[in-house]
Enzyme design. Sequence first.
Site, PDB file in Angstrom:
ATOM      1  N   ASP A  13      25.373  67.338  34.940  1.00  0.00           N
ATOM      2  CA  ASP A  13      24.655  67.400  36.220  1.00  0.00           C
ATOM      3  C   ASP A  13      25.291  68.362  37.214  1.00  0.00           C
ATOM      4  O   ASP A  13      25.259  68.139  38.424  1.00  0.00           O
ATOM      5  CB  ASP A  13      24.543  65.994  36.860  1.00  0.00           C
ATOM      6  CG  ASP A  13      23.987  64.983  35.886  1.00  0.00           C
ATOM      7  OD1 ASP A  13      23.032  65.323  35.187  1.00  0.00           O
ATOM      8  OD2 ASP A  13      24.540  63.873  35.791  1.00  0.00           O
ATOM      9  N   GLY A  15      24.250  71.330  37.684  1.00  0.00           N
ATOM     10  CA  GLY A  15      23.243  72.301  38.137  1.00  0.00           C
ATOM     11  C   GLY A  15      23.104  73.438  37.144  1.00  0.00           C
ATOM     12  O   GLY A  15      22.784  74.573  37.511  1.00  0.00           O
ATOM     13  N   LYS A  16      23.320  73.124  35.862  1.00  0.00           N
ATOM     14  CA  LYS A  16      23.258  74.173  34.830  1.00  0.00           C
ATOM     15  C   LYS A  16      21.860  74.778  34.717  1.00  0.00           C
ATOM     16  O   LYS A  16      21.717  75.975  34.516  1.00  0.00           O
ATOM     17  CB  LYS A  16      23.669  73.611  33.458  1.00  0.00           C
ATOM     18  CG  LYS A  16      25.132  73.190  33.400  1.00  0.00           C
ATOM     19  CD  LYS A  16      25.486  72.631  32.042  1.00  0.00           C
ATOM     20  CE  LYS A  16      24.840  71.302  31.739  1.00  0.00           C
ATOM     21  NZ  LYS A  16      25.222  70.196  32.633  1.00  0.00           N
ATOM     22  N   GLY A  17      20.840  73.911  34.863  1.00  0.00           N
ATOM     23  CA  GLY A  17      19.450  74.382  34.699  1.00  0.00           C
ATOM     24  C   GLY A  17      19.166  75.587  35.574  1.00  0.00           C
ATOM     25  O   GLY A  17      18.634  76.590  35.130  1.00  0.00           O
ATOM     26  N   LYS A  18      19.590  75.483  36.808  1.00  0.00           N
ATOM     27  CA  LYS A  18      19.321  76.585  37.735  1.00  0.00           C
ATOM     28  C   LYS A  18      20.118  77.841  37.370  1.00  0.00           C
ATOM     29  O   LYS A  18      19.595  78.952  37.414  1.00  0.00           O
ATOM     30  CB  LYS A  18      19.665  76.138  39.160  1.00  0.00           C
ATOM     31  CG  LYS A  18      19.494  77.302  40.086  1.00  0.00           C
ATOM     32  CD  LYS A  18      20.004  77.097  41.453  1.00  0.00           C
ATOM     33  CE  LYS A  18      20.306  78.479  42.000  1.00  0.00           C
ATOM     34  NZ  LYS A  18      20.563  78.462  43.419  1.00  0.00           N
ATOM     35  N   ALA A  39      19.645  65.154  28.090  1.00  0.00           N
ATOM     36  CA  ALA A  39      19.849  66.137  29.156  1.00  0.00           C
ATOM     37  C   ALA A  39      18.566  66.298  29.958  1.00  0.00           C
ATOM     38  O   ALA A  39      17.479  66.064  29.455  1.00  0.00           O
ATOM     39  CB  ALA A  39      20.226  67.479  28.555  1.00  0.00           C
ATOM     40  N   GLY A  40      18.723  66.713  31.189  1.00  0.00           N
ATOM     41  CA  GLY A  40      17.552  67.046  31.991  1.00  0.00           C
ATOM     42  C   GLY A  40      17.914  68.242  32.832  1.00  0.00           C
ATOM     43  O   GLY A  40      18.714  68.128  33.753  1.00  0.00           O
ATOM     44  N   HIS A  41      17.389  69.407  32.477  1.00  0.00           N
ATOM     45  CA  HIS A  41      17.693  70.603  33.253  1.00  0.00           C
ATOM     46  C   HIS A  41      16.551  70.855  34.238  1.00  0.00           C
ATOM     47  O   HIS A  41      15.440  71.139  33.836  1.00  0.00           O
ATOM     48  CB  HIS A  41      17.905  71.803  32.317  1.00  0.00           C
ATOM     49  CG  HIS A  41      19.215  71.723  31.575  1.00  0.00           C
ATOM     50  ND1 HIS A  41      19.519  72.513  30.499  1.00  0.00           N
ATOM     51  CD2 HIS A  41      20.299  70.951  31.772  1.00  0.00           C
ATOM     52  CE1 HIS A  41      20.739  72.200  30.072  1.00  0.00           C
ATOM     53  NE2 HIS A  41      21.218  71.261  30.823  1.00  0.00           N
ATOM     54  N   GLN A 223      25.030  68.512  29.188  1.00  0.00           N
ATOM     55  CA  GLN A 223      26.129  67.619  29.618  1.00  0.00           C
ATOM     56  C   GLN A 223      27.336  68.435  30.119  1.00  0.00           C
ATOM     57  O   GLN A 223      27.129  69.499  30.660  1.00  0.00           O
ATOM     58  CB  GLN A 223      26.540  66.656  28.489  1.00  0.00           C
ATOM     59  CG  GLN A 223      25.500  65.578  28.181  1.00  0.00           C
ATOM     60  CD  GLN A 223      24.488  65.998  27.147  1.00  0.00           C
ATOM     61  OE1 GLN A 223      24.822  66.611  26.155  1.00  0.00           O
ATOM     62  NE2 GLN A 223      23.235  65.669  27.364  1.00  0.00           N
ATOM     63  N   THR A 238      29.435  61.556  25.488  1.00  0.00           N
ATOM     64  CA  THR A 238      28.260  61.707  24.633  1.00  0.00           C
ATOM     65  C   THR A 238      28.775  62.001  23.218  1.00  0.00           C
ATOM     66  O   THR A 238      29.981  62.033  22.980  1.00  0.00           O
ATOM     67  CB  THR A 238      27.294  62.769  25.198  1.00  0.00           C
ATOM     68  OG1 THR A 238      26.052  62.650  24.484  1.00  0.00           O
ATOM     69  CG2 THR A 238      27.844  64.189  25.088  1.00  0.00           C
ATOM     70  N   GLY A 301      16.755  58.565  35.985  1.00  0.00           N
ATOM     71  CA  GLY A 301      16.546  58.161  37.378  1.00  0.00           C
ATOM     72  C   GLY A 301      17.700  57.315  37.915  1.00  0.00           C
ATOM     73  O   GLY A 301      17.676  56.857  39.053  1.00  0.00           O
ATOM     74  N   ARG A 304      23.656  58.534  40.553  1.00  0.00           N
ATOM     75  CA  ARG A 304      24.929  59.065  40.046  1.00  0.00           C
ATOM     76  C   ARG A 304      26.066  58.602  40.956  1.00  0.00           C
ATOM     77  O   ARG A 304      25.879  58.486  42.173  1.00  0.00           O
ATOM     78  CB  ARG A 304      24.888  60.595  40.022  1.00  0.00           C
ATOM     79  CG  ARG A 304      23.827  61.114  39.072  1.00  0.00           C
ATOM     80  CD  ARG A 304      23.763  62.645  39.086  1.00  0.00           C
ATOM     81  NE  ARG A 304      22.652  63.111  38.265  1.00  0.00           N
ATOM     82  CZ  ARG A 304      21.896  64.174  38.548  1.00  0.00           C
ATOM     83  NH1 ARG A 304      22.140  64.899  39.619  1.00  0.00           N
ATOM     84  NH2 ARG A 304      20.923  64.521  37.745  1.00  0.00           N
ATOM     85  N   ASP A 332      26.033  73.694  49.649  1.00  0.00           N
ATOM     86  CA  ASP A 332      25.247  73.331  50.837  1.00  0.00           C
ATOM     87  C   ASP A 332      25.208  71.818  51.072  1.00  0.00           C
ATOM     88  O   ASP A 332      25.040  71.374  52.195  1.00  0.00           O
ATOM     89  CB  ASP A 332      23.814  73.866  50.701  1.00  0.00           C
ATOM     90  CG  ASP A 332      23.165  73.377  49.422  1.00  0.00           C
ATOM     91  OD1 ASP A 332      23.723  73.661  48.337  1.00  0.00           O
ATOM     92  OD2 ASP A 332      22.135  72.690  49.483  1.00  0.00           O
TER      93      ASP A 332
END
Length: 425
Positions: A13, A15-18, A39-41, A223, A238, A301, A304, A332
């Site tokens: 978590d 922020g890898k997706g971005k 995972a959820g990107h 992860q 994991t 959901g 964290r 930020d």
Amino acid sequence: MPNTVLIGSQWGDEGKGKIIDVLTAQADMIVRYQGGSNAGHTVIAEGKKRVLRLVPSGILHEGKICVIGNGVVMNPLDLIEEIEMLRSTGIECLNRLYISTRTQMVMLYHRALDRADEAARPEGKKIGTTGRGIGPAYAAKVSRTGLRCGDMLTPEFPDLVREQVEETNAKLAQLNAEPLNADEMVKTYIDAAERLRPYIVDTIPMIHEADRAGKSLLLEGAQGTMLDIDFGTYPFVTSSNPTSGGACIGSGLSPRRIDRVVGVIKAYTTRVGEGPFPTEDFGDIGRELAERGHEFGAVTGRPRRCGWFDAVVARYAQMVNGVDFWALTKLDVMDTIAEIKICVAYELDGKRIETMPASVAELARCKPIYETMPGWLEETSNLTSMDQLPPKAKAYVERLIELSGGRLGILSIGPARESTVRVGI
Ligand code: IMP
């Protein structure tokens, strides 16, 4: 762009997706190398928010080739759902998304086993898994009973599924869980196999040909380092290797073809699930970070757990992964904090230590040693260059990088593509 491995440096978590989305602009082929739909990107592009669990987020960039590598455990039903979700928002995966014939599959029976196993564990022994069947699927892989995507293309596939359901039912009975219906499951997977057939290929020659032709490869991990089965806070981890070494194992690309490693790291720390977390804050700061950072699991959901930046974790991630550039995210989120703490070392049984202990029992006894810095109390999310950073924010960023080793490559100050300052890469 040189061939790049992108990894998470904390407990996922980050922020890898971005960051993957930002780097994808310069890549030709994006390869996911481990994990599954745990995972959820999250990617926000052109005003649309999408959560991708299996398909590399490179799919959101026209013309990029995306590969689900052999190190991934792929849930066919989740993948079909994701392909449909993308199609309904105007993105076609066919002829752009390829799944390795060697990729292991996560089946509904793995999910049932994951949940039954977690439910049967006494308090203190629970892992807090995502319940997505990840552990049982990797366990099947190493015990050599797993089904691979290539099996879906063979006439024996229905029999293989039936055999596995029957074996799993015996295990579920031991855990006092309901058995699964083998006929239904076989039908479900025959249908899934037909739908996924056009995407399944031997991706090893494909990746090598792309590399030989001078294309840029981006290998994306899910992860994070502290959830790595070997290097993380075992057993609260994991079941795969999110670290940079996993990129070769999970894709078939030689280590000699990797040019650099980008470590994604958040300006503070979070963790989902059980296990020790030395800088966790149970008070107002933890709540503020959770609220401002929207720290809820993209897949489950779950809220964290949040706390201060931990430089012991960062240095360890630097060591294990060989991070060349850091992508520092979510600065930020800290805009409103008047006084900021950084954990620079731990105190373990009265002694100062600077490295990560191997055992969770020791880590649980570690007390963070903090250094304090003043907050900048100014909004940073509209910045477009490092020069515009408030001096106190700049000092914080510089201190984090100094403590972690390596260089800053990207600073992220908001969820959208535009809220990104590129420094060295
Ligand atoms: P599993 O991967 O579902 O077996 O879960 C094992 C541990 O890894 C749990 O603590 C999960 O919360 C954590 N985990 C798995 N995937 C992610 C992720 O993408 N982000 C953060 N934590 C994760």
